[in-house]
Design a protein around this motif. Structure first.
Motif, PDB file in Angstrom:
ATOM      1  N   MET A   1       0.765  -1.272   0.091  1.00 34.91           N
ATOM      2  CA  MET A   1       0.084  -0.009   0.109  1.00 34.91           C
ATOM      3  C   MET A   1       0.829   1.306  -0.012  1.00 34.91           C
ATOM      4  O   MET A   1       1.799   1.225   0.692  1.00 34.91           O
ATOM      5  N   ASP A   5      -2.298   6.238  -0.749  1.00 34.11           N
ATOM      6  CA  ASP A   5      -3.503   5.377  -0.470  1.00 34.11           C
ATOM      7  C   ASP A   5      -3.826   5.408   0.797  1.00 34.11           C
ATOM      8  O   ASP A   5      -4.901   5.617   1.404  1.00 34.11           O
ATOM      9  N   ILE A   9      -7.457   6.855   2.666  1.00 33.35           N
ATOM     10  CA  ILE A   9      -8.231   5.761   3.409  1.00 33.35           C
ATOM     11  C   ILE A   9      -8.616   6.848   4.865  1.00 33.35           C
ATOM     12  O   ILE A   9      -9.699   6.888   5.182  1.00 33.35           O
ATOM     13  N   SER A  13     -12.184   8.083   6.506  1.00 36.18           N
ATOM     14  CA  SER A  13     -12.725   7.446   7.753  1.00 36.18           C
ATOM     15  C   SER A  13     -12.992   8.712   8.735  1.00 36.18           C
ATOM     16  O   SER A  13     -13.765   8.678   9.514  1.00 36.18           O
ATOM     17  N   ALA A 329      -4.097  -7.415   3.175  1.00 38.56           N
ATOM     18  CA  ALA A 329      -3.640  -6.277   3.807  1.00 38.56           C
ATOM     19  C   ALA A 329      -2.677  -6.851   4.525  1.00 38.56           C
ATOM     20  O   ALA A 329      -3.082  -7.796   5.411  1.00 38.56           O
ATOM     21  N   SER A 331       0.143  -6.820   8.111  1.00 39.81           N
ATOM     22  CA  SER A 331       0.107  -6.089   9.304  1.00 39.81           C
ATOM     23  C   SER A 331       0.406  -4.770   9.226  1.00 39.81           C
ATOM     24  O   SER A 331      -0.002  -3.936   9.629  1.00 39.81           O
ATOM     25  N   ASP A 333       0.379  -2.784   6.944  1.00 39.63           N
ATOM     26  CA  ASP A 333      -0.711  -1.792   5.916  1.00 39.63           C
ATOM     27  C   ASP A 333      -1.538  -1.369   7.036  1.00 39.63           C
ATOM     28  O   ASP A 333      -2.039  -0.412   6.835  1.00 39.63           O
ATOM     29  N   ILE A 334      -2.128  -2.242   7.804  1.00 41.11           N
ATOM     30  CA  ILE A 334      -2.902  -1.883   8.787  1.00 41.11           C
ATOM     31  C   ILE A 334      -2.583  -0.764  10.054  1.00 41.11           C
ATOM     32  O   ILE A 334      -3.092   0.279  10.171  1.00 41.11           O
ATOM     33  N   GLN A 337      -2.310   2.386   8.028  1.00 43.52           N
ATOM     34  CA  GLN A 337      -3.663   3.102   8.100  1.00 43.52           C
ATOM     35  C   GLN A 337      -4.052   3.930   9.254  1.00 43.52           C
ATOM     36  O   GLN A 337      -4.425   5.140   9.127  1.00 43.52           O
TER      37      GLN A 337
END
Lengths: 417, 227
Positions: A1, A5, A9, A13, A329, A331, A333-334, A337
């Motif tokens: 990612m 991006d 995101i 949110s 995804a 770990s 990437d989360i 985010q």
């Protein structure tokens, strides 16, 4: 990612939870804005005090009487309460021919009521010698200042500060007019106006003062009489060469007066303008630090708010995290985010906070608040510190929730409702 | 392609150890359409999760294209899911607040693909959802949501699609439509592993594994019903 991006995101949110995001950001906005605004006020105050002292005239040294000592009890009075400083000290200083010393002038100050032109006003009466205008760099707008002749004749001539001339004689030329100085009750004396000072431009007392020759009052006011027979004065102003070594001059002055007064310990206090600036700066610097610290605390509280909301957000979105993990995804990437989300909130709040803080500083500048003329100086470093700290707080507040999110087991996360 | 040998999965609960899978040996060839049947608690979901690298076995070997992936780390398994697998769930598992096309873009985002929107729209078009691309999950029927989920699973050109009771929450007609899609995918050569407990669904597969109490109790190859 990609980072882009992740930021997209994050915006999605944050937008989806608009109210919550705004409230969370508000804590940070208040923190950042208050750091900038309060430091601007602190710095403005500091600079104001500095200007006020510098406005007294450049390169000055002041001598004031020391504290008095009651002969029978030995108890000390307040600073300047001693009557040891006398008019003849000024002559002694000039006779010493100290290198780099341009002039010395003695003065006595007292408050009084001035009546003239059908008006009256509270004034600070400054009884001076003829050197005063030169030593204190006073500019004359009309007429002339007190001369050697006035001193010799003990004339009842008076020079008005700019604001006093305006308030007593709003129209017409005040030169030659009569002004009565009331010291309260019994004492009242009539003076003739011979000059008006130019506006000082600074926040000094010189605009609201009136100047009279020292000898004119000497015989009339008993409180000026010193036990030794001299005239007690409250301050000697000394003008020095701006390139001269202030410390050397101060120590030479001390020597002169110790011999003149025939004492071992000084019964006077010598301060330079720089000493006063430094003392005042120290006070207002403490004020700046105090204000900055309070604002810093609110920044940290704001950061705790961000972490709190991020933890709630991770819990609420456990299933979403599971879905994202299932479709590939990583770990990290989360983690990216959620950190992006915290950073977007805090950096956004930081930017808004900087704008609000600067706006407050600009609006407050020059206004009277609670009887105080406010001055603000926006410091670039305070903007950078506030913004930097808020970003770091965002990073820290986002890290732990993001770490928790990244460590969720995809299977467990997917089963969560 | 897929080879499970002596796979066991134990869960540890306060009530004791649950043996969800017991020494299972299964081989799945590329292009097969496998239906897994069984009572709830028979271990079929656990098996699917292990096959899909969402979960790890307690013991045994899972080799995918000759590589033992059972003991690989989380990142490796995530990349496998991202590049080779597609998932379809009974409850669709769409992310709230994302439009249909954004749902389909998700795997592409994690792949770091460039023309995400274009590819995602193509995948939706393939499932006749072009006109629903900008609808949100709550604006779509169950069948449409499941088709979005299938589009999401297909967008990365997976080798295997894992489906956990994909028709379980749908009415018969929508269920039939979804099964038609899986059947078509299978004809295209995509390997499909699908859990169901309805015989008529399983009848559309090429092979039925029946599970009970953590064991595969029957393994039937069958000729496909023409659909």
């Amino acid at each position: 990612m990609t980072i882009i991006d992740a930021i997209k995101i994050a915006f999605r949110s944050i937008y989806a939870n608009r109210l919550r995001s705004i409230l969370t950001a508000l804590g940070m906005i208040i923190g950042v804005a208050s750091v900038i605004a309060l430091i601007a006020i602190g710095q403005g105050t500091q600079q104001g005090v500095k200007q006020e002292i510098m406005g007294l005239g450049a390169n000055l040294v002041f001598i004031q009487p020391g504290s008095s000592t009651d002969q029978s009890t030995g108890s000390k009075g307040g600073r300047g309460s001693s009557t040891t400083l006398v008019l003849s000290d000024v002559d002694a200083i000039m006779d010493a021919e100290i290198e780099g010393l341009y002039g010395a002038s003695g003065q006595i100050n007292f408050p009084a009521q001035a009546i003239g032109g059908g008006n009256n006003d509270r004034v600070d009466v400054v009884a001076v010698d003829a050197e005063y205008a030169y030593v204190r760099d006073l500019n004359i707008e009309y007429g002339s200042f007190i001369s050697d002749n006035d001193i010799a004749r003990k004339s009842m001539n008076i020079v008005l500060g700019h604001a006093i001339a305006d308030s007593l004689f709003p129209v017409g030329d005040p030169i030659g007019e009569s002004v009565r100085i009331n010291l309260g009750g019994k004492f009242g004396f009539n003076f003739r106006v011979i000059g008006v000072l130019a506006e000082s431009g600074g926040q000094t007392v010189q605009d609201t003062a009136v100047y009279i020759p020292i000898p004119s009052l000497m015989n009339r006011l008993r409180f000026l009489k010193n036990p030794t027979g001299g005239t007690t004065i409250q301050q000697i102003s000394i003008k020095i060469d701006e390139n001269a070594d202030e410390q050397v001059i101060k120590s030479e002055l001390e020597d002169v007066l110790l011999i003149k007064h025939d004492v071992i310990e000084p019964d006077f206090i010598i301060n330079s303008q720089n000493d006063l600036v430094n003392a005042a700066s120290a006070v207002s610097k403490t004020l700046s630090i105090l204000l900055g610290s309070i604002a810093g605390i609110s920044l940290i509280v704001g950061g705790i708010g961000v972490m709190n909301i991020m933890l709630v957000s991770v819990t609420e979105r456990t299933r979403e995290i599971g879905i994202r993990r299932a479709v590939g995804a990583l770990s990290k990437d989360i983690r990216l985010q959620f950190i992006s989300e915290a950073l977007v909130v805090t950096i956004g709040a930081g930017i808004i906070g900087v704008i609000v803080g600067i706006a407050i500083a600009v609006i407050v500048n020059g206004r009277m608040i609670a009887g105080q003329q406010m001055a603000t100086v926006i410091e670039l470093w305070s903007v950078l510190v506030a913004f930097g700290v808020s970003s770091i707080v965002g990073l820290i507040s986002g890290s732990y929730p993001a770490h928790r999110a990244s460590k969720l087991d995809p299977i467990v996360a997917l089963r969560t409702d | 392609m897929i080879e499970l040998s002596k796979i066991s999965k134990d869960y540890y609960t306060e009530a004791g150890t649950v043996h969800a899978l017991r020494n299972i040996d299964v081989k799945i060839q590329s292009g097969e359409f496998v239906a897994i049947m069984g009572q709830s608690g028979s271990g079929k979901s656990t098996m699917l999760n292990i096959l899909g690298c969402l979960d790890q076995p307690t013991a045994g070997q899972y080799s995918l294209d000759g590589i033992n992936v059972g003991d690989k780390d989380d990142t490796y398994r995530s990349i496998l899911r991202r590049e080779k697998f597609g998932f379809v769930f009974q409850s669709y598992n769409l992310v709230p607040r994302l439009s249909a096309v954004e749902q389909v873009e998700l795997p592409l985002i994690y792949q770091g693909a460039n023309n995400k929107r274009e590819v995602a729209l193509e995948a939706l078009a393939r499932l006749n959802l072009d006109d629903r691309a900008h609808h949100f999950p709550q604006q779509l029927s169950g069948g449409q949501q499941q088709r979005v989920a299938i589009a999401r699973s297909l967008v990365v050109q997976p080798q295997v699609v894992f489906a956990d009771e994909p028709t379980g929450a749908l009415d018969t007609q929508s269920g039939q439509e979804i099964m038609k899609i899986f059947s078509d995918l299978s004809k295209e050569g995509i390997t499909i592993v699908l859990i169901t407990h309805e015989q008529h669904i399983a009848d559309q597969s090429s092979r039925i594994l029946e599970m009970s109490d953590g064991l595969v109790v029957s393994d039937t190859l069958r000729a496909r019903d023409p659909l």
